[in-house]
Design an enzyme around this catalytic site. Structure first.
Site: not given
Ligand SMILES: [Zn+2]
Ligand SMILES: [Zn+2]
Length: 431
Positions: A180, A306
């Site tokens: 991330h 996501d």
């Protein structure tokens, strides 16, 4: 082990270069034949006329909230939402409570999935203990228990030395290190993209540089170590340019883009709707255009959702205090068809590739294909069915989705896992 005959569909399998109208036979859970006019007496069948028959979709980036926050999502409810979105396999991120940073949690997820999930579920283990970014987690043991990748998603690995070590450590396991990308000092507790819109709204911005600098560091470390770096939810033109260059240099780097990042811009935040708050944030039109270019030209490997369910009460806070994240499993294909295919930006073969074989390759699983002998996982969809997404009909336990009420073109008709129908849209799927 189920058998199923899917008749008269347009079968598109990018992995084996198939695009033909015909029948697909699944026997004992595996793809056994693709041909015209297959007869299989006694085998259940369904008519896929006017539908696309694709390999089962793979989503490598999903947040199931079990263990710990079963009020928001469970392995069971998340897998049902996935099936309704056409996904036959999903990977779940480790930021549960407790965090999946050891084989006990990994094992729990695998066992619970076997008992209750309608799709395949592959856990992703944490990079560091408690995803705190200090000490490496028990990666080898998590892989032995079924983890297919590692990530501290939700948080970046801020310590470059730890990132180098985990990349070196990942090599013998042949797993992706999923990052991330966000420099927390640069993002500095912002809550939306830094730019004109954040200034107008009076909200603290997150600069694109926060993503770009972290991606640059990770790609350099991947070049040094030879590890497989996978950049999650790429959202900026800058990071995409870095990816393109990394691929040109032969670095083992892959990346994913979410449907919300190529469908919406930061202008969507104008009503302070916390369902437009996610990390990384919605960016500008220039970034959206860059992502669509990357999806078309191969710089971007796959589409991932996501999917991040949150409790309604938590999202009903002020914009800057609400948690990041939205649900996305049920709208991913339709958004992609609406924004990418019907606009002429990418063709169906490429779109299917982004949801299937490319995603499966990142986690090294022989999925996302209709090659003879492989798992009988199939996604059936209509490219033309028009519908309006109603979040109140969701299979997820959470409803934090910005696409509620949106008109979409293209819809999932049915989802098949190992020859078993696990989701059926009664209007589109004829018996
Ligand atoms: Zn993330
Ligand atoms: Zn995530």
């Amino acid at each position: 082990m189920s058998s199923l005959l899917i008749k008269n569909g347009r079968i598109i399998d990018p992995s084996s270069n198939v695009d033909q109208v015909g029948d697909l036979l699944i026997e004992n859970g595996k793809v056994s034949r693709i041909d015209r006019g297959i007869q299989a007496h006694g085998t259940p069948s369904l008519d896929a006329s006017r539908l696309i028959v694709a390999p089962g979709f793979v989503d490598i980036h999903v947040h199931l909230r079990e263990p710990g926050r079963e009020d928001e999502e469970t392995i069971e409810s998340g897998s049902q939402a996935a099936a309704a979105g056409g996904f036959t396999s999903i990977c779940c991120m480790p930021n549960t409570e407790p965090i999946n940073d050891n084989p006990t949690v990994t094992h729990y997820i695998v066992k619970e999935a076997e008992r209750r999930a309608v799709t395949r579920i592959f856990p992703i283990g944490a990079i560091s203990v408690k995803s705190a970014g200090e000490k490496l987690a028990e990666i080898g043991e998590m892989v032995a228990a079924g983890a297919v990748g590692i990530s501290d998603d939700g948080k970046p690995v801020m310590n470059g030395q730890l990132m180098r070590r985990v990349m070196e450590y990942s090599l013998p396991f042949k797993i992706p290190v999923i990052e991330h990308c966000e420099d927390l000092n640069l993002s500095a507790h912002g809550c939306m993209n830094e730019g004109y819109q954040s200034t107008v709204l009076g909200l603290k911005g997150i600069s694109r540089t926060a993503e770009d600098t972290m991606a640059a560091r990770d790609l350099i470390l991947a070049e040094l170590t030879g590890a497989h770096i996978h950049i999650a939810h790429l959202s900026t033109r800058g990071t995409q340019d870095l990816m393109r260059e990394a691929k040109r240099k032969g670095i083992h780097a892959t990346c994913e883009v979410t449907p919300h990042h190529f469908s919406l811009t930061d202008a969507a935040c104008c009503g302070y709707d916390t369902n437009t708050k996610m990390s990384p944030p919605l960016r500008t039109e220039d970034d959206v255009n860059a992502l669509i270019e990357g999806l078309a030209d191969g710089t971007i490997d796959c589409i991932a959702t996501d999917h991040a369910p949150h409790n309604l009460n938590e999202k009903m806070l002020e914009f800057d205090r609400a948690p990041f994240g939205i649900t996305g499993l049920e709208t991913a294909l339709s958004l992609s068809l609406t924004r990418l295919f019907h606009t002429g930006k990418i063709d169906l073969k490429r779109l299917i590739e982004l949801f299937t074989i490319n995603a499966a390759r990142i986690i090294n699983k022989p999925l996302g294909t209709l090659s003879i002998g492989t798992e009988g996982d199939v996604t059936l969809f209509s490219t033309d069915a028009e519908w309006v997404y109603d979040v109140n009909q969701t299979k997820s336990k959470s409803r934090n989705c910005p696409f509620h009420g949106m008109k979409l073109k293209g819809q999932v008709a049915g989802t098949v896992v190992a020859g078993k129908i696990v989701y059926r849209n009664e209007e589109l799927l004829l018996r």
